[in-house]
Scaffold this motif. Structure first.
Motif, PDB file in Angstrom:
ATOM      1  N   CYS A 178      12.568  11.554   9.076  1.00 36.51           N
ATOM      2  CA  CYS A 178      12.989  10.132   9.007  1.00 36.51           C
ATOM      3  C   CYS A 178      14.135   9.930  10.137  1.00 36.51           C
ATOM      4  O   CYS A 178      15.175   9.851  10.130  1.00 36.51           O
ATOM      5  CB  CYS A 178      13.704   9.671   7.723  1.00 36.51           C
ATOM      6  N   ILE A 219       4.623   3.724  10.951  1.00 37.69           N
ATOM      7  CA  ILE A 219       4.512   5.056  10.983  1.00 37.69           C
ATOM      8  C   ILE A 219       4.361   5.557  12.653  1.00 37.69           C
ATOM      9  O   ILE A 219       3.521   5.034  12.922  1.00 37.69           O
ATOM     10  CB  ILE A 219       3.332   5.561  10.250  1.00 37.69           C
ATOM     11  N   THR A 220       5.257   6.234  12.885  1.00 37.40           N
ATOM     12  CA  THR A 220       5.202   6.735  14.397  1.00 37.40           C
ATOM     13  C   THR A 220       3.967   7.683  14.437  1.00 37.40           C
ATOM     14  O   THR A 220       4.229   8.990  13.919  1.00 37.40           O
ATOM     15  CB  THR A 220       6.693   7.100  14.917  1.00 37.40           C
ATOM     16  N   THR A 221       3.116   7.632  15.157  1.00 32.19           N
ATOM     17  CA  THR A 221       2.023   8.683  15.320  1.00 32.19           C
ATOM     18  C   THR A 221       2.021   9.177  16.514  1.00 32.19           C
ATOM     19  O   THR A 221       1.166  10.264  16.640  1.00 32.19           O
ATOM     20  CB  THR A 221       0.663   8.032  14.970  1.00 32.19           C
ATOM     21  N   LEU A 233      -0.843  10.722   5.980  1.00 32.65           N
ATOM     22  CA  LEU A 233      -0.627   9.379   6.853  1.00 32.65           C
ATOM     23  C   LEU A 233      -1.285   8.176   6.077  1.00 32.65           C
ATOM     24  O   LEU A 233      -0.652   7.186   6.018  1.00 32.65           O
ATOM     25  CB  LEU A 233      -1.433   9.505   8.122  1.00 32.65           C
ATOM     26  N   ALA A 292       0.942   7.250   2.898  1.00 37.28           N
ATOM     27  CA  ALA A 292       2.027   6.804   3.377  1.00 37.28           C
ATOM     28  C   ALA A 292       2.064   5.103   3.980  1.00 37.28           C
ATOM     29  O   ALA A 292       2.720   4.454   3.670  1.00 37.28           O
ATOM     30  CB  ALA A 292       2.769   7.485   4.604  1.00 37.28           C
ATOM     31  N   LYS A 293       0.936   5.102   4.848  1.00 30.73           N
ATOM     32  CA  LYS A 293       0.547   3.875   5.259  1.00 30.73           C
ATOM     33  C   LYS A 293       0.336   2.821   4.186  1.00 30.73           C
ATOM     34  O   LYS A 293       0.799   1.770   4.221  1.00 30.73           O
ATOM     35  CB  LYS A 293      -0.654   4.140   6.173  1.00 30.73           C
ATOM     36  N   THR A 327       1.160  -1.814   7.589  1.00 27.16           N
ATOM     37  CA  THR A 327       1.987  -0.929   8.553  1.00 27.16           C
ATOM     38  C   THR A 327       1.156  -0.773   9.800  1.00 27.16           C
ATOM     39  O   THR A 327       0.083  -0.544   9.736  1.00 27.16           O
ATOM     40  CB  THR A 327       2.096   0.288   7.605  1.00 27.16           C
ATOM     41  N   LEU A 343       0.526   1.655  12.918  1.00 19.89           N
ATOM     42  CA  LEU A 343       0.817   2.858  13.342  1.00 19.89           C
ATOM     43  C   LEU A 343       1.324   2.776  14.963  1.00 19.89           C
ATOM     44  O   LEU A 343       0.435   2.002  15.746  1.00 19.89           O
ATOM     45  CB  LEU A 343      -0.658   3.577  13.410  1.00 19.89           C
ATOM     46  N   LEU A 376       5.136  13.683   9.814  1.00 22.52           N
ATOM     47  CA  LEU A 376       4.762  12.389   9.763  1.00 22.52           C
ATOM     48  C   LEU A 376       6.121  11.759   9.786  1.00 22.52           C
ATOM     49  O   LEU A 376       7.164  11.761   9.130  1.00 22.52           O
ATOM     50  CB  LEU A 376       4.354  12.213   7.904  1.00 22.52           C
ATOM     51  N   VAL A 396       8.469   8.406   9.611  1.00 22.79           N
ATOM     52  CA  VAL A 396       8.815   7.320   9.068  1.00 22.79           C
ATOM     53  C   VAL A 396      10.214   6.899   9.180  1.00 22.79           C
ATOM     54  O   VAL A 396      10.853   7.733   8.721  1.00 22.79           O
ATOM     55  CB  VAL A 396       8.270   7.228   7.168  1.00 22.79           C
ATOM     56  N   ILE A 429       6.278   6.447  -1.206  1.00 19.80           N
ATOM     57  CA  ILE A 429       5.564   7.190  -0.472  1.00 19.80           C
ATOM     58  C   ILE A 429       5.502   8.666  -1.242  1.00 19.80           C
ATOM     59  O   ILE A 429       4.401   9.417  -1.472  1.00 19.80           O
ATOM     60  CB  ILE A 429       6.148   7.462   0.868  1.00 19.80           C
TER      61      ILE A 429
END
Lengths: 464, 464
Positions: free
Chosen positions: B187, B199-201, B384, B387-388, B399, B401, B423, B425, B456
C-alpha cells in the motif's frame, strides 16, 4: 638617402632602447584601471603623462575631456603628405585575482620567461601601453634623428577601451571634423608567431544571443510526466544539435549569404604557413579542426563565420540525481561574423531558425548581448602593401596577412564615424596573458616593434 | 453469509472511524524521519508504537533489528488459506523547508482543502503512515466483528524506504525462510483520480546516467579558437538532440528490444478513460503529448519506456556574456524502463550510442546513479481480479489497472529475494504533496481506503 636616414633612425632606436624601456615603465607604473571608479585619478594621470610625452615629440597635444576618462589628442601636420590617425589606449584591465601575480602588477620589471625569453611583466605591458609606446618611441627616434616626423600624424589615445569605449566613440563623433585623415593606424593586435610579423586584415564581428525555452509551467517529476510532458532540454538540444551539418557548415538558412571567399593570392600565401593541427590544436589537447570541411584551418580560424554555444544550463546540475523534467532550459549562443554578414540579419535568421523548431505548447524568449559587424580591410589598400614590406624587412620573414577572431569594435566605429579604414599592426603574442594575471610583453616585441614602426613610417611616407 | 459479514465489517469501520483517525494521528505525531540520524530514536519509537498496535489485532508482532532502523514483523497464520505479506513503511521524508508548511508537520489535523475536500495534513499523512493504517484498520474491523482475520497475513513494515531500504533488503534476504507467502500486498501507490480506484500493475524501472564530454584541455577564447576547436557543448547537444526521431521514438539501437505491447483488453479499457491532454497536460501548461506517436497518452505515461535529460550544464552560465569555448560539458540522462528491458543492456546501448558519436579527439566519461528494472504484474494473476472487483464495488466505479512512472524498488526486491509478486493498491492522489511541504491525505482516501481493504481481504479469502 631615405635608406640611409632610416638606418640612422634604427641605430638610434637600439642605442636609446634602455631609455625607451624606462619611459614605458613610467607609464606602466600608473594604475589606469578604467573599470574601477577608484582609479579615475590614475586614468587622468596616465592621460596627462602620455600627453606630456607626446608633446615632447613636437606634437601639439592636449588632454581632452569626454563624458568618461579623458582622451589624449596630439596633432602634427606639415601638409602635402600622408596623414594618419594613430589609435591606442592607455587604460588597462583590472588586476584580480591579485594573488595569482608573481610580481606586483604596477611595478614593471624585465624578467626571464621559463623558456629563456626576456619579458616585460606588468599590467598593460602589452595591452596596450607597451604597444602604444612602440609607436611613440619610433616617432621619437625619427624626430631625434631627422628633426621631424616623416608623415602627418594625429595621435588619438583613449582611456576607456577596456570598458567598451562608450564615451570615446561619442567624443570622436562629436569632433569628427578635426579627425580627417587618410587612414588609421591601430596598434592593439598580435604577431603571427614570435618570429613572424602580421598585419590583421580582418576582424570578425560578434553576435551574442541568449535563448530560454519554457515547456511546463513548473518543474515536473519524470516518473509521473516522463513520456507525455515535453522536456525543454530535449527541445534545446535538438535545436542546438542541429546547428551544424556533417561537413560542419552552419545550417541556419541564409547564414552564409554575402560571405566572400578569401582571395586566391591570400589563400596561396596561407597554404605555405605552418598553421596546422599540430601547431595550433595540439597545445590545447585537440587534433581535428572543427570548422567547415574544404577550408584551410587558417580560414576556419579567421575569415569564416562560426557558431559556438558558450553556455548551456537546465534542470538539476548538482551532485547525485534528481528525476526532474525542468520547466525551462537556456543557452548562450554566439556567432563570429565575417565581412558581408549583417549582425541584425543573422540575429533574425537565428531567431527564426529557433522559433520554427519550438513545439506548439512551448515558448522561447531571446536576449541579446552583442551585435558587432566584422571589419575587413581592402586587401589592395596601398599602405597595407607598404607596411607589409616594412615589417618583412624588419623581421626577415614574410609578413602574414591574417584575420583575427577577436573584435576591436573601434575599427568599425572609425569606418562608420570618420569613413576611415584602419591598418592593424601589433606585436602581441598568444602567450602574453592579456586580461589575465602576469601580463607580459616580450622585450623583443617592444624593441623590434619600435623598429618596425620606424620602417613603416618611412614606407607610408612613400605611398601616394 | 460472507456478504452479511462483510457488511457488518464495513458498518463497524464507519462507526469507529473517529477512533481510526485518532490512531493514525498518534502514529503521525512520531517524527520518524529516516534520513536524519537525529531522529533515530523517533524511528524506533514509531516501530514500537506500530508493533504494539498490530499486536492488538491478535498478531504475534516483534520489532526486529536491522543494520539500520528496525523493521516491524507480525504474523498471524491459521493455515489452509491464502497467505499474504503486507508491506508498508513507517519512516517519512524530512520536512524542509519548514517555513513553507502551513501547520507544524508533526501535529496532524483535519482541515479544509481549498476546494472543500476534508484533508488530513501532516508529514506521512499519505506516505506511508496513512496508507499503512488503511490496512491495519481494515484488519482491526475484521478482528472486532468476526474475531479473526479472513486470511493469513505477515506484516512487514520497514523504516528505511525513504532512504533506499539499504538495510531492509538484506534483512529480508537473511530471513527469507520466514517470509514464505503467496504474494505481497503493497500500500504505497495512488488512485487513478479522486473518484476512480486503481491497481498499479506496472512500475517503470529507472536507469540514470551522467555524461561528461571533454574537448580541449582548458577553456578557450571563442574569438581565437572559434571555428577550429571542437566545442563539447556542440558534441553533447548533437548527441542528446538526436535521441528522438520525428515520431518521438528513442533512437538508441536496441532500446525497444523486448518491450511488449499492452494487452488489447487493457488498451480497450484505457481508451474509455478520460486521460487526455486537457485533463493531464493542461494543468501544467502543456497541450501536446510528447511521447511516441501512435500510442495512447496513458501508454506514454506508464507502459512505454522514456528518456529525459534531467540536467545539462557547460560553459558560462552567469549573467551577461563570456566568449568561452568550455573544456567540458555534462548532462544527467535518465530512462524510465518497462518490462522486458534490462537496465544493464540499456546502459550499454546508451553508452555505446554516445561513445560512437564522440569525435576522435574528444573523450567521454560516464557516471551511474541508478539502474532498477521495471516491475510488471501478471495481468491474469487471480488476486488481481479479486482485488479489482472489490475496489470497483467500494468506489462504484470501474477500477483502472495502471502503470506508474515512479519506481518502488522493493517490489523488484521481493520478486528477486522471495520469488513473490506484489499487488499494489493505494489511495494517494496526485495533489498529496508527498515529499513536499503540506503533505496531505484526503479524509475520503483514508475512510474508503479502510473499507476497500476490508472488501479486498474478503475477496482474497475466496481466491484459491
Amino acid at each position: 638617402m631615405a635608406n640611409a636616414q632610416l638606418q640612422s633612425v634604427l641605430d638610434h632606436i637600439d642605442k636609446d632602447f634602455d631609455n625607451s624601456l624606462e619611459r614605458l615603465f613610467s607609464l606602466l607604473r600608473i594604475k589606469s584601471i578604467s573599470a574601477d571608479p577608484a582609479y579615475a585619478g590614475d586614468c587622468k594621470a596616465a592621460a596627462e603623462h602620455l600627453a606630456k610625452d607626446i608633446a615632447s615629440l613636437g606634437v601639439a597635444t592636449e588632454v581632452r575631456p569626454t563624458a568618461g576618462h579623458p582622451a589624449v589628442v596630439g596633432k602634427v601636420k606639415a601638409g602635402g603628405r600622408p596623414h594618419v590617425i594613430f589609435y591606442g589606449h592607455y587604460d588597462v584591465q583590472p588586476v584580480d585575482p591579485l594573488e595569482l601575480w608573481h610580481r606586483p602588477p604596477f611595478e614593471p620589471a624585465v624578467t626571464d620567461h621559463a623558456d629563456g625569453r626576456k619579458i616585460i611583466v606588468a599590467r598593460g605591458a602589452e595591452d596596450d601601453k607597451g604597444q602604444v609606446m612602440t609607436f611613440v618611441e619610433a616617432c621619437r627616434a625619427w624626430k631625434k634623428v631627422t628633426g621631424s616626423l616623416p608623415i602627418d600624424i594625429t595621435f588619438l589615445i583613449e582611456g576607456e577601451e577596456e570598458v567598451g569605449s562608450k564615451n570615446f566613440v561619442p567624443f570622436v563623433e562629436a569632433n569628427k571634423d578635426e579627425f580627417k585623415a587618410d587612414y588609421v593606424l591601430v596598434c592593439d593586435t598580435g604577431m603571427w608567431d614570435p618570429s613572424t610579423p602580421a598585419i590583421t586584415t580582418a576582424l570578425r564581428g560578434l553576435l551574442y544571443e541568449e535563448v530560454k525555452i519554457t515547456a511546463a509551467s513548473r518543474d515536473l517529476h519524470s516518473g509521473v510526466f516522463g513520456g507525455t510532458a515535453m522536456n525543454p532540454i530535449r527541445v534545446l538540444t535538438k535545436i542546438l544539435g542541429g546547428l551544424f551539418d556533417d561537413d560542419n557548415h552552419i545550417t541556419i538558412p541564409g547564414f552564409y549569404d554575402g560571405v566572400k571567399d578569401t582571395p586566391p593570392e591570400i589563400l596561396e600565401q596561407w597554404k605555405k604557413l605552418n598553421f596546422t593541427p599540430e601547431t595550433f590544436l595540439k597545445p590545447i589537447g585537440l587534433s581535428i579542426p572543427a570548422g567547415e570541411k574544404g577550408r584551410l584551418m587558417v580560414e576556419q580560424a579567421s575569415t569564416r563565420p562560426t557558431c559556438d554555444v558558450n553556455g548551456i544550463w537546465g534542470g538539476y546540475i548538482g551532485e547525485g540525481s534528481k528525476t526532474v523534467i525542468p520547466s525551462h532550459a537556456s543557452a548562450k549562443v554566439s556567432f563570429r561574423l565575417v565581412q558581408g554578414q549583417d549582425p541584425q540579419k543573422i540575429r533574425k535568421a537565428f531567431r527564426d531558425y529557433v522559433t520554427a523548431r519550438i513545439p506548439g505548447d512551448c515558448k522561447v524568449e531571446f536576449g541579446d548581448h552583442s551585435a558587432a559587424p566584422a571589419v575587413a580591410l581592402d586587401w589592395n589598400m596601398k599602405p597595407l602593401a607598404a607596411a607589409k614590406r616594412a615589417l618583412t624587412e624588419e623581421w626577415g620573414k614574410e609578413t602574414v596577412l591574417m584575420g583575427s577572431g577577436a573584435s576591436i569594435p573601434i575599427v568599425a566605429d572609425f569606418k562608420r564615424a570618420l569613413g576611415l579604414d584602419s591598418l592593424l599592426v601589433g606585436f602581441g603574442l598568444d602567450d602574453d596573458n592579456i586580461h589575465s594575471p602576469n601580463e607580459k610583453y616580450d622585450l623583443r616585441s617592444f624593441q623590434k616593434g619600435i623598429r618596425s614602426w620606424a620602417r613603416i613610417l618611412a614606407a607610408l611616407a612613400e605611398v601616394k
